[in-house]
Structures are given as C-alpha cells and as structure tokens.
Design a protein around this motif. Structure first.
Motif, mmCIF file in Angstrom:
data_model
loop_
_atom_site.group_PDB
_atom_site.id
_atom_site.type_symbol
_atom_site.label_atom_id
_atom_site.label_comp_id
_atom_site.label_asym_id
_atom_site.label_seq_id
_atom_site.Cartn_x
_atom_site.Cartn_y
_atom_site.Cartn_z
ATOM 1 N N ARG A 186 12.441 -12.842 7.197
ATOM 2 C CA ARG A 186 12.368 -11.762 6.221
ATOM 3 C C ARG A 186 10.964 -11.639 5.622
ATOM 4 O O ARG A 186 10.454 -10.538 5.426
ATOM 5 N N GLN A 187 10.355 -12.793 5.281
ATOM 6 C CA GLN A 187 9.050 -12.780 4.642
ATOM 7 C C GLN A 187 8.216 -13.963 5.113
ATOM 8 O O GLN A 187 8.758 -15.026 5.441
ATOM 9 N N LEU A 188 6.893 -13.783 5.128
ATOM 10 C CA LEU A 188 5.933 -14.855 5.338
ATOM 11 C C LEU A 188 5.149 -15.055 4.040
ATOM 12 O O LEU A 188 4.925 -14.103 3.286
ATOM 13 N N PHE A 189 4.720 -16.286 3.798
ATOM 14 C CA PHE A 189 3.976 -16.618 2.589
ATOM 15 C C PHE A 189 2.787 -17.492 2.980
ATOM 16 O O PHE A 189 2.819 -18.197 3.993
ATOM 17 N N LEU A 190 1.761 -17.472 2.136
ATOM 18 C CA LEU A 190 0.680 -18.434 2.268
ATOM 19 C C LEU A 190 0.317 -18.923 0.864
ATOM 20 O O LEU A 190 0.001 -18.125 -0.021
ATOM 21 N N LYS A 210 8.450 -8.433 6.438
ATOM 22 C CA LYS A 210 8.622 -8.015 7.822
ATOM 23 C C LYS A 210 8.311 -6.524 7.927
ATOM 24 O O LYS A 210 8.744 -5.725 7.102
ATOM 25 N N GLY A 211 7.529 -6.154 8.926
ATOM 26 C CA GLY A 211 7.101 -4.764 9.084
ATOM 27 C C GLY A 211 5.662 -4.560 8.667
ATOM 28 O O GLY A 211 5.020 -3.599 9.098
ATOM 29 N N GLU A 212 5.143 -5.469 7.834
ATOM 30 C CA GLU A 212 3.737 -5.420 7.452
ATOM 31 C C GLU A 212 2.900 -6.229 8.441
ATOM 32 O O GLU A 212 3.423 -7.071 9.180
ATOM 33 N N VAL A 333 7.524 -16.141 15.372
ATOM 34 C CA VAL A 333 6.809 -15.236 14.478
ATOM 35 C C VAL A 333 5.331 -15.612 14.534
ATOM 36 O O VAL A 333 4.956 -16.716 14.133
ATOM 37 N N ASP A 334 4.520 -14.720 15.052
ATOM 38 C CA ASP A 334 3.081 -14.958 15.125
ATOM 39 C C ASP A 334 2.389 -14.325 13.920
ATOM 40 O O ASP A 334 2.711 -13.206 13.514
ATOM 41 N N PHE A 335 1.434 -15.053 13.362
ATOM 42 C CA PHE A 335 0.628 -14.503 12.275
ATOM 43 C C PHE A 335 -0.764 -15.128 12.338
ATOM 44 O O PHE A 335 -0.993 -16.121 13.048
ATOM 45 N N VAL A 336 -1.675 -14.543 11.617
ATOM 46 C CA VAL A 336 -3.077 -14.968 11.640
ATOM 47 C C VAL A 336 -3.528 -15.306 10.225
ATOM 48 O O VAL A 336 -3.184 -14.608 9.266
#
Length: 555
Positions: A186-190, A210-212, A333-336
C-alpha cells in the motif's frame, strides 16, 4: 545472535517443526477457509495460529486433529474465551482450539465441577493423559464466539511440545486451501536515522503511496519501510505476509520469516514497525530497523548495519522489497533511493531526552515519579515525560504524558503519584489512561497516600476519583427457560469482580467481556424445577464501589 541474512531462508517458508513427519486432519468438517493466518501483526502480539471460518455460525463440531489426550482447558472472559488443549506426545506438539461455544459433555462436566468448587468462572485446568484420551476425528467441543473473538470462528494453534512455541499450522492444510493470490503493498516509507541521516533534506520520514513514483532522496543512514498484506483466493479478508526481504544493490539488508515464535517475545512485534505511527492510527509500517537488543533475532536476519542503508554516494541505490506467502506466491516492489548530499546538515532537534538502552532511568515532576528499568527499551530512544494541569472531566491534579517516539516500551514503566491534597476520598483514587476527552482505568495500587501503576504504552495518564458504583441492567429475567443476563459497566476504574447467587447459592455465571454481559442458565442438577427462584448479582469496581440487583422468576 547477529548474522547475515540467508536469502534462501527468507524466500522459502520452511516451518521449523519437530524433526519427524506429521499428518494432521482438519479440525472442522467441510470446506476449509481462513479469516486470519499465522503471524499476522496484531496489537502487542503475533497471531499465534489460523482462524478457520465457520460461516458466521456457532455450534460446529470441533475435531481433534490427531491422536492424543486433552491436557487442559481454559475459560476466560477474554483471549481465547473457552479453549481446549490437546497434547500429541508421539508428534511432539500441542494443538489449541479457541473461542469455543462449549466443550464436549464429559470435558464440560469436569470443568464445571471445578469452577463450582473454586467458585470462579475464570479457570485454567491441566489434566494427565488418562483423563480424556482422544483419537483423530473425535469431537472435543463446538465452535463459538467466546472471549475476544470479533465474530464466530475457530482459532487453531500448533505448538511445540518441548518449548511451547506456536508454529505455523498452514503447511498441514494448504493442500485443502488453494491460494494463487500474491501479497500486495500500500505504501513505501523512508526513515532517517535520528541525526545520522536525512530524507529529502530533513529528519522526517517520507511516504510514497502506490501509484506514485517510487523514488526517494536521502543522505546518510536511513531505514526503508513498507505497509503490505497478503490476499487469498476466494476471500476478501486481509492476511499477514509470511516472509519479507529488503535487498539494496543486490545485497540483502533485512528480512523476516514468521514460521514460529516464542510467546515470551511476542510483544517485541512492536519493534518491527514504526510504533509511533501505529499508535497514531497510521497502521503497520514495517521497517528494516533492527533494535540494539534484537529481540526477534530468531525471526529476523540482518547485517552489522542493523538494517540501515548507508547513502554516502550521489547515485541511485536500487532497492527491492520481496514479499512471499506460504503457497509460494511472490510480489516484488522496486524503488530507488537517490543519494543527494546536502550543502549543510540541518540542525537536529531532539524530541526528548536520549535514553540509552540498558540503563535505569527516572523522571520526577510535580509529585510523580516515572521509572524505566533496564529492559524497558529495545534501543536508544528519545523519551519525554511532562506534566500539565488537567482539564479532563473527572480527573484531578495533572495530566502525565509519556512519549517514546517511534519506539515501544518492552516492559512497563512504573508510575508513582502522590494523591493530591484536598481529595475528599483518597481511597477511591486510581490512575486512568486519557484518550481525547475520555478516560479508562488501569490497574492501580492505592495505599491512601500514593498511587502505583504500570504503564504498558506511551500516552496520557491522570488521577481520577471513582466514587460511582457500577451499572447493572437486567436484560433477561429467567422466566424464558431459566436464562438470565445482565449488562454490567463501570465508567472509570472498571469492573473488577462480579458474583451471582440463585436462592443464596453461588451460581456459575459467565462473563462475556467484549459485550459486558453476565449470563446464566439454570441447571436442573442444582436447582429445583417448577419453583420460584431469586437471583442476586453483585458487581464491584476496582476502587471498591459495589452495586447489587435482584430478580425473582419462576422456572
């Protein structure tokens, strides 16, 4: 124990059962469907088993899953409510069947006899192997909605006989519960690591829905986090993800695999997440942060960086979360994280006093003392304790506010408060938790001068004076088949005890805690039929105020 993550361990959900082949038959007849799975994140605990759906009904036969013997029962207004424990010596396990409506007749007779002997509804009994032997498929009770259940279902545990550890039962039944649905996020955080890292130039976490575009900007030590769940075929329920793994630039950083856990460490679930966000209603943001004490090391693997990612180069750090379930369904889930060195590090403002893990800490202010023992914190934490004059109805003196930021209390804080001068009835004083404008009592020792209470979580607390007796409302008068029921509530310190008598004899009345309902059904082996009877209920709260109600009926 600190070790590098075994990627294989985290991607393969291998249940750590006793080293032997085990076959269990289903505890219910018919199609098996789950409303909750093993290891789900719950307030202060992991879910210790599987919740089997019963079609919204009670009274379904509950069956022993293997040969063994009934080694005990538990009856309580809370928790499992009514539960049966079956020991299977040849398999090295104990199975638990919770939230039952009733026990099998012979088990029920033995339990009720002991409840009457001790004159208590709450009871925890253990028996030897010769009392109630069972074969696989034998009925041991009927499904219900007892205890802290949110609806009719069967809660089912498998526990290691040697250690008592709950273990995932799903591998025994997954061939009968098909699932092709993948976990989802649903969400990613840092999160920045206190004053050792920044996210988007500051010390606050950044959230991506999600979607961003899943791209962060950071420098220094940071902790990624994710809010995720699992789904199952043919169900709209929300389930827990079994394994979770974080990889950065192709290297594992942190992961967890919930195949089993120790009941003694289940409260450490709060260290898996941003606890402050959870307490503020923001849900379960599972982060890579591993506390200094690593209380869940059997479940989690981690690098010497304790789950931190060190962003020290102006480049893209390629990150991936991997989620899997017991059936092998997998989602990634891939993120940078883009490294961006700030021209100057912004000034850091601490949210409280930095307390080192392993130390004994005290706060003193305005007639109150707060103590944190050496096991109270799993990691260094910025803790703040303040007092302000109360404006909350029915409280006196001050509001005591304890904050611990993103970190939970592992053991309760001890609060000692002087009862304010001028209180008309100090014997009726108690400590209450304050939420908004409402209050709820917590267990308090009162010696007439000092109040002592254990605070299991950060929050706002105060002193209240409770001189009001509990409220009793009769909702079933006994004329309809000998069934009596009362709604019992208390507005400050809480109901502490209750007693029901029928014709001056103690009666085994059951308390349904979640509905504040005391219930009793006339027993023809103890009271005469076709006669007039009188029921009396007395309810006492935690500060000693009592209320009594009586009803006459014919049965």
């Amino acid at each position: 124990m600190r070790f590098l993550i075994s990627t294989t361990l985290l991607l393969l959900a291998t249940v750590l059962l006793p080293a032997r082949d085990i076959t269990l038959q289903p505890p219910l007849k018919g199609e098996l469907r789950l409303s909750a799975n093993f290891g789900e994140l719950r307030p202060n605990h992991f879910h210790s088993g599987l919740d089997f759906k019963t079609g919204g009904e009670t009274g379904k036969p509950i069956l022993a899953v293997a040969d063994g013997y009934v080694s005990g029962v538990e009856v309580s207004p809370w928790g499992f409510g009514r539960a049966v424990y079956v020991t299977h010596p040849s398999l090295g396990i104990v199975t638990v069947y919770g939230h039952l409506e009733s026990f099998r007749d012979d088990i029920d007779r033995a339990t009720r006899a002991e409840q009457y002997r001790r004159q208590t509804f709450d009871i925890d009994l253990t028996w030897g192997s010769d009392m109630f032997p069972v074969k696989a498929g034998d009925e041991i009770g009927r499904s219900g909605n007892a205890g802290s259940s949110g609806g009719p279902h069967l809660h089912f545990d498998v526990r290691d006989l040697a250690t008592g550890d709950p273990m995932d039962p799903l591998p025994f039944f997954k061939s009968k519960i098909p699932d092709t649905e993948k976990p989802y996020w649903r969400q990613l955080f840092l999160y920045p690591d206190r004053n050792r890292g920044v996210v988007k130039g500051g010390y606050k976490p950044v959230v991506i829905a999600k979607g961003e575009t899943p791209r962060f900007e950071a420098w220094g030590r940071v902790f990624p986090a994710i809010k995720c769940n699992d789904a199952m075929s043919g169900s709209s329920n929300i389930y827990g993800v079994k394994t979770l793994l974080l990889i950065v630039d192709g290297q594992p950083v942190m992961g967890r695999a919930i195949d089993r856990f120790s009941l003694a460490s289940t409260r450490a679930i709060n260290t898996l997440v941003d606890y402050g966000r959870l307490m503020d209603g923001g849900g379960w943001a599972e982060w890579s942060h591993i506390p200094l004490t690593a209380p869940l090391s059997p479940l989690t693997g981690f690098t010497p960086a304790m789950g931190a990612v060190n962003i020290n180069s102006e480049r893209d750090y390629k990150c991936r979360w991997i989620m899997t379930d017991e059936h092998g369904n997998r989602e990634t889930v891939d993120f940078v994280i883009r490294g961006k060195r700030p021209e100057t590090m912004p000034p850091y403002k601490a949210a409280g006093t930095l307390l080192r893990q392993g130390g004994y800490h005290t706060f003193h202010a305005d007639g109150v003392c707060l103590e944190l023992d050496r096991d109270a914190l799993a990691d260094d934490a910025e803790v703040k304790f303040t007092t302000t004059p109360t404006s909350v109805d029915r409280t006196v003196g001050n509001i005591y506010t304890l904050t611990t930021g993103r970190f939970p209390l592992m053991t309760p804080a001890r609060l000692t408060a002087i009862i304010p001068a001028g209180v008309a009835n100090p014997a009726k004083a108690c400590i209450v938790a304050v939420s908004g404008g409402g209050i709820s009592g917590i267990e308090t020792e009162n010696d007439g001068t000092l109040l002592r209470a254990k605070l299991s979580r950060p929050g706002r607390y105060a002193i209240a004076i409770d001189t009001t007796a509990p409220t009793i409302k009769n909702v079933a008068s006994g004329n309809d088949g000998g069934y009596l029921a009362w709604r019992v509530t208390d507005d400050i310190s809480g109901v502490d005890s209750y007693k029901v008598t029928i014709d001056d004899q103690w009666a085994l009345a059951e308390l349904d805690g979640k509905n504040s309902l005391v219930e009793f059904k006339m027993d023809p082996t103890r009271w005469k039929r076709d006669a007039d009877h009188k029921a009396v209920i007395t309810v006492t709260d935690a500060t000693g105020n009592s209320a009594t109600s009586s009803v006459s009926f014919r049965w």
